[in-house]
Write a protein that holds these residues in place. Structure first.
Motif, short mmCIF file in Angstrom:
data_model
loop_
_atom_site.label_atom_id
_atom_site.label_comp_id
_atom_site.label_asym_id
_atom_site.label_seq_id
_atom_site.Cartn_x
_atom_site.Cartn_y
_atom_site.Cartn_z
N GLY A 164 18.00 -70.84 98.03
CA GLY A 164 16.96 -70.62 97.08
C GLY A 164 15.62 -70.44 97.52
N ASP A 165 14.65 -70.93 97.16
CA ASP A 165 13.18 -70.87 97.56
C ASP A 165 12.66 -71.98 98.57
OD1 ASP A 165 12.37 -68.53 95.79
OD2 ASP A 165 12.96 -69.98 94.43
N SER A 166 13.79 -72.54 99.18
CA SER A 166 13.55 -73.68 100.22
C SER A 166 12.51 -73.39 101.29
CB SER A 166 14.89 -74.11 100.78
OG SER A 166 15.64 -74.78 100.00
N ILE A 167 12.59 -72.09 101.85
CA ILE A 167 11.81 -71.94 103.09
C ILE A 167 10.29 -71.86 102.49
CG2 ILE A 167 11.26 -70.13 104.70
CD1 ILE A 167 14.32 -69.49 104.64
N ASP A 168 10.09 -71.08 101.55
CA ASP A 168 8.67 -70.91 101.00
C ASP A 168 8.13 -72.24 100.45
OD1 ASP A 168 8.71 -68.13 101.62
OD2 ASP A 168 9.01 -67.47 99.40
N ILE A 169 9.07 -73.11 99.91
CA ILE A 169 8.41 -74.32 99.49
C ILE A 169 8.21 -75.28 100.62
CG2 ILE A 169 8.88 -76.19 97.90
CD1 ILE A 169 10.65 -74.46 96.32
N ALA A 170 8.78 -75.40 101.54
CA ALA A 170 8.78 -76.20 102.44
C ALA A 170 7.51 -75.75 103.42
CB ALA A 170 9.89 -76.24 103.48
N LYS A 171 7.21 -74.46 103.71
CA LYS A 171 5.92 -74.01 104.33
C LYS A 171 4.93 -74.36 103.37
CE LYS A 171 8.40 -70.26 106.80
NZ LYS A 171 8.32 -68.89 107.15
N ARG A 172 4.79 -74.17 102.35
CA ARG A 172 3.77 -74.26 101.32
C ARG A 172 3.25 -75.83 101.25
NH1 ARG A 172 3.69 -75.48 96.14
NH2 ARG A 172 5.70 -74.61 95.83
N THR A 173 4.47 -76.58 101.19
CA THR A 173 4.06 -78.30 100.84
C THR A 173 4.03 -79.10 102.29
OG1 THR A 173 6.51 -78.60 100.34
CG2 THR A 173 5.16 -77.83 98.59
N GLY A 174 4.62 -78.43 103.13
CA GLY A 174 4.94 -79.26 104.42
C GLY A 174 5.98 -80.38 104.31
N TYR A 187 23.39 -79.87 109.85
CA TYR A 187 22.80 -79.67 111.33
C TYR A 187 22.78 -77.87 111.44
CZ TYR A 187 21.95 -79.52 116.39
OH TYR A 187 21.39 -79.20 117.55
N GLU A 188 23.79 -77.37 111.03
CA GLU A 188 23.57 -75.89 111.35
C GLU A 188 22.57 -75.21 110.48
OE1 GLU A 188 27.62 -77.38 112.31
OE2 GLU A 188 26.30 -77.53 110.69
N ILE A 189 22.51 -75.99 109.07
CA ILE A 189 21.17 -75.13 108.25
C ILE A 189 20.06 -75.53 108.86
CG2 ILE A 189 20.43 -75.22 106.05
CD1 ILE A 189 23.38 -75.29 104.73
N SER A 190 19.89 -76.81 109.18
CA SER A 190 18.50 -77.37 109.88
C SER A 190 18.27 -76.51 111.14
CB SER A 190 18.80 -78.74 110.34
OG SER A 190 19.33 -78.95 111.42
N LYS A 208 9.11 -76.26 109.73
CA LYS A 208 8.51 -77.01 110.84
C LYS A 208 9.26 -78.37 110.92
CE LYS A 208 5.46 -73.92 112.49
NZ LYS A 208 5.53 -73.41 113.77
N LYS A 209 9.74 -78.84 109.58
CA LYS A 209 9.92 -80.10 109.54
C LYS A 209 11.45 -80.24 108.78
CE LYS A 209 6.97 -83.26 107.65
NZ LYS A 209 5.81 -83.34 106.63
N VAL A 210 12.39 -80.66 109.76
CA VAL A 210 13.89 -80.31 109.21
C VAL A 210 14.59 -81.73 109.86
CG1 VAL A 210 14.01 -77.82 109.28
CG2 VAL A 210 14.88 -79.10 111.25
N HIS A 211 15.55 -81.91 109.03
CA HIS A 211 16.32 -83.38 109.47
C HIS A 211 17.80 -82.97 109.21
CE1 HIS A 211 16.98 -87.71 110.17
NE2 HIS A 211 18.09 -87.43 109.64
N GLY A 212 18.51 -82.90 110.49
CA GLY A 212 20.04 -82.49 110.31
C GLY A 212 20.85 -83.67 110.08
N GLN A 213 21.64 -83.76 109.26
CA GLN A 213 22.65 -84.69 109.17
C GLN A 213 24.15 -84.11 109.27
OE1 GLN A 213 19.96 -87.42 106.57
NE2 GLN A 213 22.15 -87.81 106.44
N GLN A 214 25.30 -84.70 109.18
CA GLN A 214 26.74 -84.39 109.11
C GLN A 214 27.42 -85.33 108.03
OE1 GLN A 214 27.23 -81.61 109.30
NE2 GLN A 214 27.15 -80.40 111.23
#
Length: 229
Positions: free
Chosen positions: A58-68, A75-78, A87-93
C-alpha cells in the motif's frame, strides 16, 4: 496499565495503539474504496507489512518516509524497502520473533503469494503474532488460506484474532469459521472483504455463525471503527 486500541481502516489495514506507540498493519489507502483515512492522515511509529502485494504494501513507503516509522516485514521486503529509500527497516523471518519497543513480534505462516508491485521477489507471505506489553496477544493472519498449524498459534492464548473472510484470494467464510475453531481466540474481527466485488461477503451473517457455533465473540467493524482490547 494503558489500554490497547485496535482500529480497522478497511481491507486488511489495521491501526493499533499500545504502550504509547502507533502501529499500522498493511496500510493500503490510496486506491482502496473502503479506506477510512487517506495516506497523508496516517500516523505510525511502526509499520508491519505481511506480504508484497500492492493492496498490502500500500502506502507504506510514503508513510514511512513522512513519519520516520520503522517498517517490520520479512527479510526480502525489508531489502526492497531500503532500495525504495526507506531508512528504518527491520527484517524478520517465519517462526522468528523480536522484542520491539511496543512488544514482541513473531512472523507466522500464511498460504498466499508475495510478489512485490514492481515484480521483485517478496519472499514468503506471513501473518503476525503480537505479544503486547499490556499482556494482550493479537494474531493478525493477513492473507492466507486455512492451515492446521493455526491450532498451534491458538495455544499461545490469543485475545484477538484478525482473519480474512473474503474468499477467492484468501479463506472464505467457511474456512475462516474453521480457523476460529482451531485458534479459539477470545474475540475475532473479520477483514479482507467487500473491498472489491470479487470478495463481497456478509460479515454480519458470518459473525452470527461464529457466535452460534463457537460461542466466541465476533466483532464486525465498519472501516474506521475501533475497539479497546
Amino acid at each position: 496499565m494503558t489500554t490497547t486500541t485496535v482500529r480497522w481502516l478497511g481491507h486488511a489495514a489495521m491501526a493499533i495503539e499500545t504502550a504509547g506507540f502507533k502501529l499500522l498493519i498493511d496500510p493500503f489507502f490510496t486506491g482502496n474504496p473502503t479506506a477510512a483515512i487517506t495516506a497523508p492522515q496516517a500516523q505510525a511509529d511502526f509499520i508491519l507489512i505481511s506480504h508484497g502485494h500492492g493492496d498490502h504494501v500500500g502506502d507504506s513507503i510514503d508513510i514511512a518516509k513522512r513519519t520516520g516509522a520503522t517498517v517490520i516485514s520479512n527479510y526480502e521486503i525489508s531489502l526492497w524497502l531500503e532500495q525504495q529509500g526507506v531508512k528504518k527497516v527491520h527484517g524478520q523471518q517465519h517462526g522468528g520473533g523480536f522484542n520491539h519497543p511496543f512488544g514482541r513480534v513473531k512472523l507466522t505462516l500464511a498460504f498466499h503469494g508475495s510478489m512485490l508491485p514492481d515484480g521483485a521477489n517478496g519472499g514468503n507471505p506471513c501473518g503476525f503474532l503480537l505479544y503486547l506489553k499490556d499482556g494482550k496477544k493479537i494474531y493478525h493472519a493477513a492473507d492466507t488460506g486455512l492451515f492446521g498449524d493455526m491450532r498451534l498459534i491458538g495455544e499461545e492464548g490469543i485475545d484477538l484474532a484478525v482473519l480474512p473472510i473474503g474468499d477467492n484470494y484468501t479463506m472464505g467464510p467457511d474456512d475462516a469459521l474453521r480457523a476460529v475453531k482451531l485458534i479459539q481466540p477470545k474475540k475475532v474481527i473479520p477483514i479482507h472483504y467487500n473491498t472489491f466485488p470479487v470478495i463481497a461477503q456478509d460479515a454480519i451473517a458470518w459473525g452470527e455463525r461464529v457466535k452460534r457455533e463457537t460461542g466466541i465473540e465476533a466483532i464486525v467493524l465498519q472501516p474506521g471503527q475501533e475497539i479497546d482490547l
